[in-house]
Write an enzyme that holds these catalytic residues in place. Structure first.
Site, PDB file in Angstrom:
ATOM      1  N   LYS A   1       0.822  -1.223   0.000  1.00 62.06           N
ATOM      2  CA  LYS A   1       0.000   0.000   0.000  1.00 62.06           C
ATOM      3  C   LYS A   1       0.856   1.274   0.000  1.00 62.06           C
ATOM      4  CE  LYS A   1      -3.951  -2.254   2.156  1.00 62.06           C
ATOM      5  NZ  LYS A   1      -5.006  -2.214   3.185  1.00 62.06           N
TER       6      LYS A   1
ATOM      7  N   GLY B   1      -0.197   1.086  13.811  1.00 60.65           N
ATOM      8  CA  GLY B   1       0.510   0.765  12.573  1.00 60.65           C
ATOM      9  C   GLY B   1      -0.236   1.298  11.358  1.00 60.65           C
TER      10      GLY B   1
HETATM   11  P1  ATR Z   1      -0.443  -3.023  10.273  1.00 63.27           P
HETATM   12  O1  ATR Z   1      -0.010  -2.463   8.966  1.00 63.27           O
HETATM   13  O2  ATR Z   1      -1.355  -4.230  10.181  1.00 63.27           O
HETATM   14  O3  ATR Z   1      -1.011  -1.982  11.184  1.00 63.27           O
HETATM   15  P2  ATR Z   1       2.043  -2.931  11.683  1.00 63.27           P
HETATM   16  O4  ATR Z   1       2.339  -1.604  11.090  1.00 63.27           O
HETATM   17  O5  ATR Z   1       3.122  -3.968  11.769  1.00 63.27           O
HETATM   18  O6  ATR Z   1       0.878  -3.648  10.901  1.00 63.27           O
HETATM   19  O7  ATR Z   1       1.424  -2.691  13.121  1.00 63.27           O
HETATM   20  C1  ATR Z   1       1.059  -3.746  13.964  1.00 63.27           C
HETATM   21  C2  ATR Z   1       0.362  -3.167  15.190  1.00 63.27           C
HETATM   22  O8  ATR Z   1      -0.052  -4.232  16.053  1.00 63.27           O
HETATM   23  C3  ATR Z   1       1.241  -2.259  16.008  1.00 63.27           C
HETATM   24  O9  ATR Z   1       0.457  -1.254  16.598  1.00 63.27           O
HETATM   25  C4  ATR Z   1       1.789  -3.233  17.069  1.00 63.27           C
HETATM   26  O10 ATR Z   1       2.210  -2.601  18.257  1.00 63.27           O
HETATM   27  P3  ATR Z   1       3.699  -1.963  18.357  1.00 63.27           P
HETATM   28  O11 ATR Z   1       3.652  -0.695  17.551  1.00 63.27           O
HETATM   29  O12 ATR Z   1       3.909  -1.695  19.795  1.00 63.27           O
HETATM   30  O13 ATR Z   1       4.636  -2.986  17.768  1.00 63.27           O
HETATM   31  C5  ATR Z   1       0.567  -4.043  17.319  1.00 63.27           C
HETATM   32  N1  ATR Z   1       0.863  -5.355  17.919  1.00 63.27           N
HETATM   33  C6  ATR Z   1       1.357  -6.446  17.293  1.00 63.27           C
HETATM   34  N2  ATR Z   1       1.491  -7.471  18.165  1.00 63.27           N
HETATM   35  C7  ATR Z   1       1.047  -7.011  19.371  1.00 63.27           C
HETATM   36  C8  ATR Z   1       0.912  -7.595  20.667  1.00 63.27           C
HETATM   37  N3  ATR Z   1       1.246  -8.871  20.914  1.00 63.27           N
HETATM   38  N4  ATR Z   1       0.399  -6.825  21.649  1.00 63.27           N
HETATM   39  C9  ATR Z   1       0.045  -5.538  21.417  1.00 63.27           C
HETATM   40  N5  ATR Z   1       0.158  -4.936  20.216  1.00 63.27           N
HETATM   41  C10 ATR Z   1       0.647  -5.663  19.201  1.00 63.27           C
END
Ligand code: ATR
Length: 273
Positions: A66, A129
């Site tokens: 994207k 994210g």
């Molecule tokens: P996307 O494009 O799907 O938003 P991303 O940019 O990798 O993917 O973002 C993933 C999101 O899920 C982030 O907000 C991440 O939190 P961090 O910014 O602190 O990494 C969150 N996330 C992923 N695994 C998590 C977990 N186990 N607990 C809480 N938040 C999680």
């Protein structure tokens, strides 16, 4: 000649977009071809260029491209600019038009399909994210009473809140800052459901009138929705409706007609069951 459309991603084999667009076209009596295109991570631009050269009219873009599509577009809508991501490309007169229909798809699913007005409500979004960035502007346009972004990495939530401050009332917190607070709408936009995990929301954020919405869809309840159910949240929804609504908005950009979505969502739900 039949107009060609496609969805591009990596991976792409599980995409439901061809099914959705083909069903919309059938209902609207349009003759289109809609295919899946796989691109290697460093070949997005090349695959798009080949599709355009072969007469392709439009493309949906999914993970992880994207941002590439955003940079490739020569014309951008305000919502795509805010999202810094494009999920809908239109190729016309040598120009590449980029739009983002994810946010409007989410808002339409919540406000119209689930009949849950966002205006005046206290909204919580989990995550910071790309998925969150993509939907913030359309949510804020609905004028919630307040919008809170909670993220494990606080600085990312703060950056988003700062960046979208002009769109409406928005604040950032870590998960511990949610202790003792309740919300009317809680949207899980983290990637936790994809790995069958639960975001660390404290107990007590859901009430009997809260809509708990997971942007991921799945056959059964996601861990987030199970947790909301265990706290007697008023309503539970997954992201299948959003998927179909974002497709409907892309379809209307390309074909000038807004397709009926409910039947297609029900068909997909049956396939998932
Ligand atoms: P996307 O494009 O799907 O938003 P991303 O940019 O990798 O993917 O973002 C993933 C999101 O899920 C982030 O907000 C991440 O939190 P961090 O910014 O602190 O990494 C969150 N996330 C992923 N695994 C998590 C977990 N186990 N607990 C809480 N938040 C999680």
């Amino acid at each position: 000649m039949t107009d060609r459309y496609a969805v591009i991603g990596n991976p792409i084999s599980h995409s439901q977009s061809p099914f959705i667009h083909t069903e919309f076209a059938r209902a609207c009596q349009l003759d289109i071809q809609y295919e899946k295109l796989f691109a290697e991570l460093d070949k997005f631009e090349q695959v798009v260029a080949e599709f355009v050269a072969a007469g392709g009219k439009g493309m949906n873009v999914t993970l992880p491209f994207k941002g590439n599509a955003y940079r490739m577009a020569t014309e951008l809508t305000a919502r795509a600019r805010a999202a810094e991501a494009v999920n809908t490309l239109t190729f016309r007169d040598g120009k590449v038009y980029g739009d983002n229909t994810d946010g409007v798809g989410l808002v339409r699913d919540i406000v119209e399909n689930l009949d849950f007005p966002i205006a005046g409500q206290r909204v919580l979004i989990l995550g910071a994210g790309g998925a969150v960035r993509g939907v913030l502007a359309p949510i804020l346009e609905q004028k919630p009473a307040a919008l809170t972004i909670a993220n494990r990495t606080l600085i990312k939530a703060e950056a988003l809140a700062h960046q979208f401050a002009a769109w409406g009332e928005i604040n950032a917190t870590g998960y511990e800052g949610l202790e003792g607070k309740t919300f009317d709408l809680v949207i899980n936009a983290t990637s936790t459901s994809l790995s069958n995990e639960l975001p660390p929301v404290p107990y007590g954020v859901f009430t009997a009138r809260t809509l708990a919405y997971d942007m991921v869809y799945s056959k059964g309840l996601t861990p987030f929705l199970k947790r909301a159910q265990s706290e007697n949240a008023g309503m539970l929804a997954d992201g299948l409706g959003m998927l179909v609504e974002q497709a409907a908005e892309s379809f209307s950009i390309w074909h000038g007609v807004q397709p009926e979505t409910r039947k297609v969502t029900n068909m997909l739900r049956d396939v998932l069951a």
